[in-house]
Enzyme design. Sequence first.
Site, PDB file in Angstrom:
ATOM      1  N   GLU A  25      50.425  -5.513  16.630  1.00  0.00           N
ATOM      2  CA  GLU A  25      49.938  -6.237  17.659  1.00  0.00           C
ATOM      3  C   GLU A  25      50.927  -5.660  18.995  1.00  0.00           C
ATOM      4  O   GLU A  25      50.327  -5.881  19.917  1.00  0.00           O
ATOM      5  CB  GLU A  25      50.231  -7.773  17.701  1.00  0.00           C
ATOM      6  CG  GLU A  25      49.268  -8.532  16.646  1.00  0.00           C
ATOM      7  CD  GLU A  25      49.783  -9.974  16.535  1.00  0.00           C
ATOM      8  OE1 GLU A  25      50.441 -10.497  17.328  1.00  0.00           O
ATOM      9  OE2 GLU A  25      49.084 -10.370  15.384  1.00  0.00           O
TER      10      GLU A  25
ATOM     11  N   ASP B  31      66.212  -9.370   6.497  1.00  0.00           N
ATOM     12  CA  ASP B  31      67.309  -9.846   5.449  1.00  0.00           C
ATOM     13  C   ASP B  31      66.770 -10.233   4.112  1.00  0.00           C
ATOM     14  O   ASP B  31      65.520 -10.908   4.141  1.00  0.00           O
ATOM     15  CB  ASP B  31      67.919 -11.077   5.979  1.00  0.00           C
ATOM     16  CG  ASP B  31      69.106 -11.604   5.238  1.00  0.00           C
ATOM     17  OD1 ASP B  31      70.002 -10.684   5.380  1.00  0.00           O
ATOM     18  OD2 ASP B  31      68.948 -12.634   4.682  1.00  0.00           O
TER      19      ASP B  31
END
Length: 554
Positions: free
Chosen positions: A262, A206
């Site tokens: 990751e 956002d």
Amino acid sequence: MQAPELPPWWARTTVYQIYPRSFLDTNGDGIGDLPGIVRKLDWLRDLGVETLWICPFYGSPQQDLGYDVSDYDAVAPEYGTRDDVRRLLDEAHARGMRVVADMVLNHTSNEHPWFRESRSSRTNPKRNWYLWRPGRKPGGKAPPNNWRSLVGPRGWHWDERTQEWYWASFLPFQPDLDYRNPEVQEAMLGVVRRWFAFGFDGLRLDIFHAIFKDERFEDNPFSTRLLPSEDDPDGFLQSYRRTLHHPETIAFARTLRRVANEFQDPPRFLVGEVFGQPSALRRYCEGGDGLHSVFLFKAMRAPFTAAGFRDLVLEFEREMPAPLVPTWVFGNHDRSRRGERLGYHPEREKLSAAVQLTARGIPFVYYGEEIGMRDLDVPLATAKDPLARMYRFLPDIVARKLHAAGILLNRDACRTPMQWSSAPNAAFTDPGAAPWLPVHPAAETVNVEAEERDPASILHCYKRLLRLRKDRPALHAGALTLYPEHALPPEVLAYRRTFGDDVVDVLLHFDDATRRVRIPGDRCVALASTYPAPLPIREDEAVLRPYEALVLGR
Ligand code: NOJ
């Protein structure tokens, strides 16, 4: 020829945006919920969309309908529980679909415990988690500088108790976090890691372009622009140079990418909500170590002509060259629905869908776009949207005029309940329940059930094109080459998509006449049309009906 390597899943996917409040209500409270999305997963899979983006479902006072988060690890009770999120992810994954969550990093709700602590005193350890500044003038009663929020009024808000101002890029109840504080970064990256670990395949970020502001808090320069637009956030007589697109925000995109990296199997996807010209936005993705993609809202504004879309395709290809991937966005929960701009003309809406699904890039389909849902005229005074309430002093006639000019003050207009059938409440909620926003009266005819029965509907057009796009590597992974203008009438835009041996040509006819055209390439089998069936191709000529799109192969 040896097949080239396919790009990662996110670069090939099709995204369907769900506003959970408005999709399907399963418990009769008039508010859509997560079990409602689960219930429609088979329907979504059969529609042919591959990835779902779910607007915020976190703990929130819902002043901005979830974009004001007070608990990032909780689920708002009206939407369900964490178990419902678990079920949604498991069931979507079992159907081979991916799910993207909406992540509000820039700000929290003013009811978030962090902000409550932060505003409790100037010496609270969380004070510097947000942007607090002394005012100017005696008593500090003038704001620290001239910065305006993204929605017009100034973004500084006075706190009586601690006699300082806090900054909010959007509305006053959405204070911005201070990302120069390492504790804030650690806390928010923790949120990101937890939802990735929970199983989300990606995040929509956002107002990502607002994360860092000028550290010296210098005034924003003057601009002659009155209103911001999809491709230029300057407005309200101010250039947003010191409050948007800060170099540290671009650097933070790289930090986020490292966190996303990751997690593998699948690789996670980051798409940023950022406003500006594509040339400015590419900085968020360049180098392949930032965001994977950003919304290119410019398509919402392109003139609906062959020349307009030709320019746009050229610009997207120039600014987002492979391996960067453009996006095709024609609507979302903040903007007028696409049909509104196209005069609710189904053939034009289908042609627009054809651009979205055949040009190179990631299509984002806003719920209801696939059936041609319409904007609802909701008076400012009764609006649920806090932005509309802020502007409720304006006469509705002004709001309507702005709406006609493409500026939506009352975002309720594009957030009405999904129209599943012509039953009471459009089968969004129980017949006797009160939906949180009125159902659009057009639901009588514009609804899923009716369009399932009609092969000429917008819905069937989406299904055909989504299926074809999934089947043909040229469409979901191929390079794009425009045919030269002189090869075609001015009303027709044509391009070729190529991936290894797979080659597909696309003809897009931006006119309401019927015209015979010489096919520019060497493809002569019609694979699909925006009409239920393509007309037969004769020799090297095709007949294009009003606003028809044709996909050709061998
Ligand atoms: C952009 C979102 O799309 C919009 O709905 C929201 O109100 C603002 N950001 C603030 O979070």
